[in-house]
Design a protein around this motif. Sequence first.
Motif, PDB file in Angstrom:
ATOM      1  N   GLU A 157      -1.281 -59.963 -17.275  1.00  0.00           N
ATOM      2  CA  GLU A 157      -0.116 -60.572 -16.634  1.00  0.00           C
ATOM      3  C   GLU A 157      -0.052 -62.081 -16.922  1.00  0.00           C
ATOM      4  O   GLU A 157       1.027 -62.632 -17.131  1.00  0.00           O
ATOM      5  N   ILE A 158      -1.209 -62.727 -16.949  1.00  0.00           N
ATOM      6  CA  ILE A 158      -1.221 -64.156 -17.256  1.00  0.00           C
ATOM      7  C   ILE A 158      -0.735 -64.393 -18.683  1.00  0.00           C
ATOM      8  O   ILE A 158       0.101 -65.263 -18.938  1.00  0.00           O
ATOM      9  N   VAL A 159      -1.266 -63.610 -19.628  1.00  0.00           N
ATOM     10  CA  VAL A 159      -0.869 -63.769 -21.031  1.00  0.00           C
ATOM     11  C   VAL A 159       0.601 -63.442 -21.207  1.00  0.00           C
ATOM     12  O   VAL A 159       1.342 -64.157 -21.915  1.00  0.00           O
ATOM     13  N   ARG A 160       1.068 -62.366 -20.571  1.00  0.00           N
ATOM     14  CA  ARG A 160       2.466 -61.975 -20.683  1.00  0.00           C
ATOM     15  C   ARG A 160       3.389 -63.115 -20.226  1.00  0.00           C
ATOM     16  O   ARG A 160       4.344 -63.490 -20.905  1.00  0.00           O
ATOM     17  N   GLU A 161       3.105 -63.655 -19.057  1.00  0.00           N
ATOM     18  CA  GLU A 161       3.960 -64.718 -18.524  1.00  0.00           C
ATOM     19  C   GLU A 161       3.825 -66.002 -19.344  1.00  0.00           C
ATOM     20  O   GLU A 161       4.799 -66.747 -19.513  1.00  0.00           O
ATOM     21  N   TYR A 162       2.644 -66.243 -19.879  1.00  0.00           N
ATOM     22  CA  TYR A 162       2.419 -67.472 -20.634  1.00  0.00           C
ATOM     23  C   TYR A 162       3.214 -67.460 -21.934  1.00  0.00           C
ATOM     24  O   TYR A 162       3.881 -68.442 -22.289  1.00  0.00           O
ATOM     25  N   VAL A 163       3.152 -66.338 -22.669  1.00  0.00           N
ATOM     26  CA  VAL A 163       3.878 -66.296 -23.942  1.00  0.00           C
ATOM     27  C   VAL A 163       5.382 -66.251 -23.707  1.00  0.00           C
ATOM     28  O   VAL A 163       6.164 -66.791 -24.496  1.00  0.00           O
ATOM     29  N   GLN A 164       5.815 -65.626 -22.601  1.00  0.00           N
ATOM     30  CA  GLN A 164       7.242 -65.637 -22.304  1.00  0.00           C
ATOM     31  C   GLN A 164       7.711 -67.054 -21.966  1.00  0.00           C
ATOM     32  O   GLN A 164       8.776 -67.495 -22.406  1.00  0.00           O
ATOM     33  N   GLN A 178      -2.069 -71.751 -28.686  1.00  0.00           N
ATOM     34  CA  GLN A 178      -3.404 -72.359 -28.812  1.00  0.00           C
ATOM     35  C   GLN A 178      -3.994 -72.657 -27.431  1.00  0.00           C
ATOM     36  O   GLN A 178      -5.197 -72.474 -27.210  1.00  0.00           O
ATOM     37  N   GLU A 179      -3.149 -73.089 -26.505  1.00  0.00           N
ATOM     38  CA  GLU A 179      -3.639 -73.392 -25.159  1.00  0.00           C
ATOM     39  C   GLU A 179      -4.152 -72.141 -24.450  1.00  0.00           C
ATOM     40  O   GLU A 179      -5.198 -72.179 -23.787  1.00  0.00           O
ATOM     41  N   ILE A 180      -3.437 -71.026 -24.572  1.00  0.00           N
ATOM     42  CA  ILE A 180      -3.889 -69.804 -23.893  1.00  0.00           C
ATOM     43  C   ILE A 180      -5.164 -69.269 -24.543  1.00  0.00           C
ATOM     44  O   ILE A 180      -6.059 -68.758 -23.862  1.00  0.00           O
ATOM     45  N   CYS A 181      -5.281 -69.429 -25.870  1.00  0.00           N
ATOM     46  CA  CYS A 181      -6.513 -69.005 -26.548  1.00  0.00           C
ATOM     47  C   CYS A 181      -7.694 -69.889 -26.135  1.00  0.00           C
ATOM     48  O   CYS A 181      -8.825 -69.402 -25.977  1.00  0.00           O
ATOM     49  N   ALA A 182      -7.429 -71.175 -25.960  1.00  0.00           N
ATOM     50  CA  ALA A 182      -8.500 -72.082 -25.543  1.00  0.00           C
ATOM     51  C   ALA A 182      -8.951 -71.778 -24.121  1.00  0.00           C
ATOM     52  O   ALA A 182     -10.146 -71.907 -23.795  1.00  0.00           O
ATOM     53  N   ARG A 183      -8.025 -71.365 -23.296  1.00  0.00           N
ATOM     54  CA  ARG A 183      -8.352 -71.129 -21.882  1.00  0.00           C
ATOM     55  C   ARG A 183      -9.066 -69.808 -21.657  1.00  0.00           C
ATOM     56  O   ARG A 183     -10.015 -69.733 -20.868  1.00  0.00           O
ATOM     57  N   TYR A 184      -8.611 -68.741 -22.362  1.00  0.00           N
ATOM     58  CA  TYR A 184      -9.160 -67.407 -22.093  1.00  0.00           C
ATOM     59  C   TYR A 184      -9.914 -66.820 -23.280  1.00  0.00           C
ATOM     60  O   TYR A 184     -10.546 -65.772 -23.150  1.00  0.00           O
ATOM     61  N   GLY A 185      -9.832 -67.470 -24.438  1.00  0.00           N
ATOM     62  CA  GLY A 185     -10.490 -66.948 -25.630  1.00  0.00           C
ATOM     63  C   GLY A 185      -9.554 -66.073 -26.435  1.00  0.00           C
ATOM     64  O   GLY A 185      -8.723 -65.345 -25.878  1.00  0.00           O
TER      65      GLY A 185
END
Length: 564
Positions: free
Chosen positions: A15-22, A205-212
Motif C-alpha cells: 500500500e505504501i509503494v502503491r500510493e507513493y508511485v501514484q 529512487q526515494e522509495i527504493c532508498a527507504r524500503y530497498g
Amino acid sequence: MRIADDKVYDPFDLEIVREYVQAATEEMFAVTLRSSQSTMIYEVLDFAVGITDVHGRPVSQGAGLAILPAIFGEVVRGALLQYPIDRLVEGDILISNDPYAPGGTHLNDFCLLMPVFFDGEVVGFAANKAHWIDVGGKEPGSTPVDAAEMFEEGIRVPWMKAFRAGALDESLARLLAANSRAPSAVVGDLHAQAASVRTGARRVQEICARYGPDTYFVSLDRLISETAQRSRAALAEVPHGTWRAEQTIEIGGETAVARVSVAIDDDGMTCDFTGTDPQLVRASINLAGSGLLQACSTVFQAAIGPDVPINAGTYEPLRVVCPQGTFLTAQSPAALSLYFQAIAVAADLVWKALSHVIPERLPAGHFLFGGILVLSGPAPGGGVFVMAEPNPGGWGAGVGADGERALVSLHGGDTLNVPVEVVEQRYPVLIERYGYDTSPGGAGQWRGGEGIVRACRVLSDWAMATPMGDHRTVPTWGSEGGQNGTFNRTEVHRADGTTETHVASVRLMLGEGDVICTVTGKGGGWGDPRRRDPDLVRRDVRDGFVTAADASAIYGVTVDGASL
C-alpha cells in the motif's frame, strides 16, 4: 538489472509503494502542467505521464489523455530495441516521436523516457508523452487532412538521447526548434517534459532508498498480479459471447470500412479487426504503432468498471487482433496526423458491439471525433500563431439517464478546451459565441446530450483553418429504439455575407472578419421517445432543448404555455 528475491510479501509495504508511485505520477503531471509553454499541454492537457517497472510494465499513471498510458509498456519496449539498458547511464533521457515504433501515435506526440537508476542499476522508467503544437510539415499545426505520406506531416525522430548523463544535446534541440513554426514552445515543452520525468525518477529512487529495491520490486509484482485478478473477475461478470459491428468512413474521396468482432470468454476479451479495409493513400486518418491497443483499452476499462486500478495488470485479459496494412494498422510511410480519428472509429466500434450487452455501462454513441480546430495566421508583432484546441460534444443516453452535454470525447480522458479568455489573449481572434447546440436529434426515452457551438472571428489579415470534421456516413448512433444524434460540422460565415457548411475535415482560407463556427454532434438517444416521462419533455421544452412541435411529433406530448 536487479531481480527481486523471494522476500515475503508485506501488504503494508504494497500500500505504501502503491500510493507513493501514484503520488509520483501526479507530481509529474503537475510539473508538466506548470512548466510547459503550449496551450495544448497546460490548458488542453494533451499529454500523459507514467512510471513503469524495470521490465516496462506500467505501474501508475497521471491524469491527462486517456488513450496514452496503456501504451507506455510498448514505449519502453521500443526504446530498448534502440538503446538496451547496458547503453544507458544515469541522467540519460531518451526522446522519440516515431509513429511507427512500438507505442507510436503521430508526429506531434513526443515521448521522453528516463531510466531510473538506483545503486548503479536500472529499477524502472519514467515516461512523459505530450502533443507539441507544431513539428513542421506542410501546414501549421502539423495536421494536414490530405497528406499522402508521413513526410508531409513533420519531422520524424527515432529514439535518440535528448539528455546524455544529464546534459542536453544542444544540437538536437536546435534541430527540433528549426523544424517548428513555434520553436520557443517546442524547446520549452522539451524542458517541461524533462523536468517531469526527472521528478518521477527521483521519487522512485526515494522509495527504493527507504524500503530497498527488493521490497519495491516485490510490491510492484504483487500490485500488477492483484490488478490482473480484479480485472479478470470484473470481466467474468460480463456476459460471454461474440458481437460484431462495422462503420464506414469517407475522406478525400476515399471510403474505408472498419470491422470488429468482440469475443468475451473465460480467457478474456478479444477484439478482432480482421476484414478492415486497407490503409488510406490520400488522407491522414490512418493508425499505426499501438493505436488499436489504445482504442480497445479505453473501452475495456469502461466495460470492467471504474473500480479496477490502471496498470499493466488491467489489460492482461485484453487481446487485440488485426492484419497489418489496414487503415487501423498502417505501414510506413502512410500519413497519420489524424490518427486520433481512427482511434475514435475503432473505439466506437468496440463500444457499439458491446452496448447491448452491458447497457448499464456503455450508453449510445457520442460525437466521437473531438471537434478539433487548428487555426493559424500572422501573429501580432511578426511570425505565425498556431492555435489548436479540441471541443466538447454530446454523449449518448443510457439506461435511466440522458446523455452528458458538452463532455470531451471518448479518447480525450481529462483533456479540456482552451478557455475563451486565454484564446483571446494569446491569439488574434474573438470568441463571439460559446453555448449548447440545440439542433434536433438524439430523441429517446432518454435524450442524447447536446454538443456545443463555438464561434471564432478572425482578427488577423488572414488565417488558415483546419477543422477536424466528421467522416462517418451515419451520424451518432442511437440505442434500443433511440434516434440517432447529429454529425459534427463547421459553419463559415464570411465577411461578405456568404455562408458555407462543412462536415468532413477540410482546409479553409479565412479573411479578416470571417467567423468560423465549430458545432459538435449530439449524442444518440436511448429507448423509444414515446416512453419519455411527459414532465421531462415539458422541462426540455421549457429549457430550450426541444421545440413544442418536436415534443408533439416525436414524444407525443402536447406542450403549451400553460403547461410549462
